[in-house]
Scaffold this active site. Structure first.
Site, PDB file in Angstrom:
ATOM      1  CG  ASP A 180      38.289  37.185  33.520  1.00 23.25           C
ATOM      2  OD1 ASP A 180      38.773  36.600  34.499  1.00 23.25           O
ATOM      3  OD2 ASP A 180      38.586  38.358  33.231  1.00 23.25           O
ATOM      4  CG  HIS A 268      37.739  43.964  30.014  1.00 17.11           C
ATOM      5  ND1 HIS A 268      39.059  43.952  29.621  1.00 17.11           N
ATOM      6  CD2 HIS A 268      37.719  43.392  31.238  1.00 17.11           C
ATOM      7  CE1 HIS A 268      39.787  43.383  30.569  1.00 17.11           C
ATOM      8  NE2 HIS A 268      39.008  43.044  31.559  1.00 17.11           N
ATOM      9  CE  LYS A 308      45.369  41.287  37.637  1.00 18.98           C
ATOM     10  NZ  LYS A 308      44.785  39.934  37.555  1.00 18.98           N
TER      11      LYS A 308
HETATM   12  C1  CAP Z   1      40.922  41.158  37.291  1.00 19.40           C
HETATM   13  C2  CAP Z   1      40.713  40.885  35.814  1.00 19.40           C
HETATM   14  C3  CAP Z   1      40.534  42.147  34.978  1.00 19.40           C
HETATM   15  C4  CAP Z   1      41.669  43.113  35.039  1.00 19.40           C
HETATM   16  C5  CAP Z   1      41.599  44.100  33.902  1.00 19.40           C
HETATM   17  C6  CAP Z   1      41.861  40.061  35.231  1.00 19.40           C
HETATM   18  O1  CAP Z   1      41.028  39.952  37.979  1.00 19.40           O
HETATM   19  O2  CAP Z   1      39.536  40.125  35.623  1.00 19.40           O
HETATM   20  O3  CAP Z   1      40.348  41.724  33.640  1.00 19.40           O
HETATM   21  O4  CAP Z   1      41.535  43.826  36.217  1.00 19.40           O
HETATM   22  O5  CAP Z   1      42.587  45.061  34.121  1.00 19.40           O
HETATM   23  O6  CAP Z   1      41.532  39.226  34.366  1.00 19.40           O
HETATM   24  O7  CAP Z   1      43.006  40.323  35.609  1.00 19.40           O
HETATM   25  P1  CAP Z   1      41.542  39.992  39.498  1.00 19.40           P
HETATM   26  P2  CAP Z   1      42.213  46.607  33.950  1.00 19.40           P
HETATM   27  O8  CAP Z   1      40.547  40.780  40.298  1.00 19.40           O
HETATM   28  O9  CAP Z   1      41.586  38.538  39.923  1.00 19.40           O
HETATM   29  O10 CAP Z   1      42.883  40.629  39.478  1.00 19.40           O
HETATM   30  O11 CAP Z   1      41.005  46.791  34.810  1.00 19.40           O
HETATM   31  O12 CAP Z   1      43.448  47.314  34.422  1.00 19.40           O
HETATM   32  O13 CAP Z   1      41.933  46.811  32.499  1.00 19.40           O
HETATM   33 MG    MG Z   2      39.749  39.802  33.567  1.00 20.05          MG
END
Ligand code: CAP
Ligand code: MG
Length: 411
Positions: A180, A268, A308
């Site tokens: 993450d 990311h 989301k």
């Molecule tokens: C998703 C995620 C990603 C986000 C990043 C989180 O987890 O790991 O970092 O999607 O957003 O930490 O929220 P979930 P973006 O699958 O549990 O939601 O891709 O819009 O930059």
């Molecule tokens: Mg994440």
């Protein structure tokens, strides 16, 4: 030169110039032409007053506002910047000019950069992606969407449990497992131990499944640590590293690209919404994609339109376009869809992205009632169903993991 002298709407920008597009809205009573000139002046060679030190030989370095169109309460401007204003292969320098002081001008109520078009010679002074879409597809030997997950909970697992969750996801059907964005080398899960343990189980998963598997190891850190961790990944022949490009910074991303030891770079974008969210101030996500692509990431998060996070379909398509449109022969960057996704979303995502996408589900896999392995299987089955054109509900009749995922999160 006065501010107004930087405006010439008859001017035709040269191919060798960089073009920036801005939405600019002045405070009450500010004359639009004056404001447009101020933006061009302050982001090139001018300041608020005439100077005794300006030399005739430097006039060709002045930026020119060549387009001014009324847009709501403000104006859409396009400004041409001579290439010589900037240092080649130096992204912080470019942005210190065109995305620097101008945001703080008193007479500016809002300013948003919506276009950043580098001329070929300037763009090619950067390395660009080493792998890009084709390179990533070659690693996996497939041209269909890749299924990925993020180890969840995002923080807290110890190293062994982290690696075990990754293993379960790979053997369940994930091609990709990533750290993450806020996992680095905390006391409960040190980077050096994590990369060793997780790569070991990745090899086991590859052996058991006969498939290539990727581990996106997060190297986001102060630059020397970032490079040391990149070296750990390279020494273990782990093809990928991931980096939070905004919190790490553009200069550090250039260093990483230079010293990546041929790692595939996953970008990311944690924090992007601080500057991209407001449609009238900041910088658009397509501009961030262009910056990251120019420097040389291989894949980048572009939003989902169905999960989301806040971007809608048009915005996601604009992000994808910035990653994949023709750009001076610079490789295309693999779009990544992530954020609140579960197997139900796969058909809609396929309609938006087609085959060139990595679909990442965190909660949508590790929240499966039967656990990570079943969650990964449900995600993989949702993709198989989509690729063969079978509705998920139909496919779920003979695929129990998908069936319980649909029951868990609704049809
Ligand atoms: C998703 C995620 C990603 C986000 C990043 C989180 O987890 O790991 O970092 O999607 O957003 O930490 O929220 P979930 P973006 O699958 O549990 O939601 O891709 O819009 O930059
Ligand atoms: Mg994440």
């Amino acid at each position: 030169m006065r501010y107004q002298d930087y405006v010439n709407t008859r001017y035709k920008p040269k191919h060798s110039e960089m073009v920036c597009g801005f939405y600019a809205q002045g405070t009450k009573g500010v004359k639009p032409k004056w404001l447009a000139g101020a933006i061009a002046a302050e982001s090139s060679i001018g300041t608020w007053t005439e100077l005794t030190t300006t030399k005739p030989y430097m006039k060709n370095l002045a930026a020119t506002v060549f387009e001014m169109k009324k847009s709501g309460a403000g104006y859409d401007l396009r400004i041409a910047y001579p290439h010589e204003l900037f240092e080649n292969n130096n992204m912080p320098n470019i942005l210190s000019s065109v995305a620097g002081n101008i945001y703080g001008l008193k007479e500016l109520k809002y300013l948003r950069m919506n276009e950043l078009t580098l001329p070929k010679a300037l763009a090619k002074s950067f390395k660009g992606p080493k792998y890009g879409i084709e390179g990533v597809q070659k690693v996996f030997r497939k041209k269909t969407p890749l299924i990925g997950t993020i180890v969840k909970p995002k923080l807290g697992l110890n190293t062994k449990d982290h690696a075990k969750v990754a293993y379960e996801a790979w053997v369940g059907g994930c091609d990709v497992v990533k750290d993450d964005e806020n996992l680095s080398s905390q006391t409960f899960n040190r980077a050096a131990a994590r990369i060793r343990e997780t790569v070991k189980l990745k090899r086991l998963a590859e052996k058991e499944t006969g498939e290539r598997k990727a581990y996106l190891f997060n190297v986001t850190a102060e630059t020397f640590s970032m490079l040391k961790r990149t070296g750990m990944a390279a020494d273990l022949k782990n093809e990928y590293i991931m980096i939070d490009i905004l919190t790490e910074g553009w200069g550090a991303l250039q260093t990483l690209r230079d010293k990546s030891r041929n790692r595939i770079i996953h970008a990311h974008r944690a924090g992007h919404a601080a500057i991209t969210k407001l449609k009238y101030h900041g910088m658009s996500m397509p501009v961030i994609c262009t910056i990251a692509r120019t420097i040389g990431v291989d894949q980048i998060h572009v939003g989902t339109a169905v999960g989301k996070m806040g971007e809608n379909k048009a915005e996601v398509l604009a992000n994808i376009k910035a990653c994949t449109e023709k750009y001076h022969g610079i490789k295309r960057v693999m779009p990544v869809a992530s954020g609140g996704l579960d197997p139900r979303h796969v058909p809609a995502l396929y309609k938006i992205f087609g085959n060139e996408v990595i679909i990442q589900m965190g909660g949508g896999i590790h929240g499966h009632p039967k656990g990570t392995r079943a969650g990964a299987k449900a995600a993989r089955d949702a993709l198989e169903a989509t690729l063969e054109g079978t509705p998920l509900k139909e496919y779920a009749k003979s695929h129990k993991e998908l069936k319980s995922a649909l029951r868990q999160w609704g049809k």
